[in-house]
Design an enzyme around this catalytic site. Structure first.
Site, mmCIF file in Angstrom:
data_model
loop_
_atom_site.group_PDB
_atom_site.id
_atom_site.type_symbol
_atom_site.label_atom_id
_atom_site.label_comp_id
_atom_site.label_asym_id
_atom_site.label_seq_id
_atom_site.Cartn_x
_atom_site.Cartn_y
_atom_site.Cartn_z
ATOM 1 C CG ASP A 1 -2.116 -0.809 1.121
ATOM 2 O OD1 ASP A 1 -2.566 -0.990 -0.014
ATOM 3 O OD2 ASP A 1 -2.629 -1.282 2.151
ATOM 4 C CE LYS B 1 -7.941 0.121 -1.702
ATOM 5 N NZ LYS B 1 -7.087 -0.802 -0.951
ATOM 6 C CG MET C 1 -9.003 7.011 6.049
ATOM 7 S SD MET C 1 -9.820 5.618 5.267
ATOM 8 C CE MET C 1 -10.386 4.699 6.680
HETATM 9 N N1 SAH Z 1 -4.982 0.057 8.960
HETATM 10 C C1 SAH Z 1 -4.463 1.374 9.227
HETATM 11 C C2 SAH Z 1 -5.459 2.474 8.903
HETATM 12 C C3 SAH Z 1 -5.830 2.561 7.449
HETATM 13 S S1 SAH Z 1 -6.855 3.915 7.103
HETATM 14 C C4 SAH Z 1 -3.993 1.454 10.676
HETATM 15 O O1 SAH Z 1 -4.286 0.582 11.482
HETATM 16 O O2 SAH Z 1 -3.284 2.420 10.996
HETATM 17 C C5 SAH Z 1 -5.702 5.132 6.597
HETATM 18 C C6 SAH Z 1 -5.647 6.262 7.595
HETATM 19 O O3 SAH Z 1 -4.782 5.940 8.656
HETATM 20 C C7 SAH Z 1 -5.113 7.567 7.064
HETATM 21 O O4 SAH Z 1 -6.088 8.296 6.349
HETATM 22 C C8 SAH Z 1 -4.725 8.277 8.337
HETATM 23 O O5 SAH Z 1 -5.867 8.778 9.008
HETATM 24 C C9 SAH Z 1 -4.188 7.125 9.154
HETATM 25 N N2 SAH Z 1 -2.718 6.976 9.072
HETATM 26 C C10 SAH Z 1 -2.039 5.863 8.733
HETATM 27 N N3 SAH Z 1 -0.701 6.051 8.848
HETATM 28 C C11 SAH Z 1 -0.541 7.322 9.279
HETATM 29 C C12 SAH Z 1 0.600 8.123 9.613
HETATM 30 N N4 SAH Z 1 1.844 7.645 9.536
HETATM 31 N N5 SAH Z 1 0.377 9.389 10.032
HETATM 32 C C13 SAH Z 1 -0.862 9.886 10.140
HETATM 33 N N6 SAH Z 1 -1.962 9.178 9.835
HETATM 34 C C14 SAH Z 1 -1.813 7.916 9.424
#
Ligand code: SAH
Length: 252
Positions: free
Chosen positions: A37, A59, A170
């Site tokens: 991803d 995405k 998100m």
């Molecule tokens: N499965 C992932 C979440 C996926 S949804 C988890 O458990 O973290 C994707 C969202 O995760 C992004 O839109 C943002 O809100 C958040 N996100 C993921 N990595 C991030 C990062 N390094 N810094 C800030 N937000 C992050």
């Protein structure tokens, strides 16, 4: 006949390679194919077997280059060819990662599939800015939501509850709608809000504000994805260090 391969669904954590679990890293280094991803660890090439195939299905918010059913088909196809497929996801595969759908698709196709948990951004990104999602006497529960649909009754209740931390993933593009909805639902305008962009990356940035001011502040500082929005008293700048405040991204 080729022996059937397998799929490992791996949580990659918020970005840095050393926030992978040891188990995730071991699976990664053994993979024949890595389907990855945009979020989570991206600089992985040097960790892989030299002939490993890397497929990026990343995405971007608003456009989905590779549809979910194509991703599922890809995993199944490569595993049927006898390969060890690693599906590398940002954070944890089962937190807004569509990991459940991928597991179900593999199982329906008779492909052995395993999940390796990862460090979710819902906890680790606030943490990177010095924000504990629970804190004795301040927040006794955490409500984790994504910001892409209307707020539900339980999210409105969480936002109103002084003892609950609401973590929104998100949520950047929907921020004005989320804030308007929360204020209409009776959440006080002075409720602390922090937005942490690119948590655990060198260019991490934290914006602290209140529910009433965050839309203006976010516009002013041009907040961009990926970011985690934290609403609740734990987002106060002086929570851990009452006099000086917590420096951006660093807990002294
Ligand atoms: N499965 C992932 C979440 C996926 S949804 C988890 O458990 O973290 C994707 C969202 O995760 C992004 O839109 C943002 O809100 C958040 N996100 C993921 N990595 C991030 C990062 N390094 N810094 C800030 N937000 C992050």
């Amino acid at each position: 006949m080729t022996r059937i391969g397998r799929v490992d669904l791996i949580g990659g954590g918020p970005g840095p390679l050393d926030l992978l679990t040891l188990r995730a890293w071991r699976r990664l280094t053994d993979a024949d194919v890595v389907v990855m991803d945009r979020l989570g660890p991206v600089d992985i090439r040097s960790e892989l077997k030299p002939d490993a195939e890397v497929i990026d299905v990343g995405k971007h918010p608003g456009h989905h280059p590779v549809p979910q059913d194509r991703i599922n088909a890809l995993l199944i196809d490569r595993a049927r060819a006898g390969l060890h497929v690693v599906r590398l996801k940002g954070g944890d595969p089962f937190v807004f990662g569509r990991g459940g759908e991928e597991v179900a698709a593999c199982l329906a196709a008779g492909i052995p599939v395993e999940v390796v948990p990862g460090i979710t951004s819902a906890v680790a990104v606030p943490q990177a800015a010095g924000i504990p999602v629970t804190h004795r006497g301040v927040a006794t529960a955490v409500h984790v939501v994504h910001g892409q649909t209307e707020l539900t009754a339980s999210t409105r209740a969480a936002l109103r509850d002084e003892q609950v931390t609401t973590v929104i993933l998100m949520g950047v593009s929907a921020l004005p709608r989320i804030v308007a909805d929360a204020l209409r639902a009776g959440v006080p305008a002075d409720r602390p809000v922090a937005i942490v962009e690119r948590g655990h990356h060198h260019d991490q940035r934290t914006t602290r504000s209140t529910l009433g001011d965050i839309v203006l502040d976010a516009g002013r500082t041009r907040i961009r994805n990926p970011a985690v929005i934290v609403v609740g008293d734990v987002a106060r700048a002086d929570l851990l260090l009452p006099s000086a405040g917590v420096a951006n991204g660093v807990v002294p």
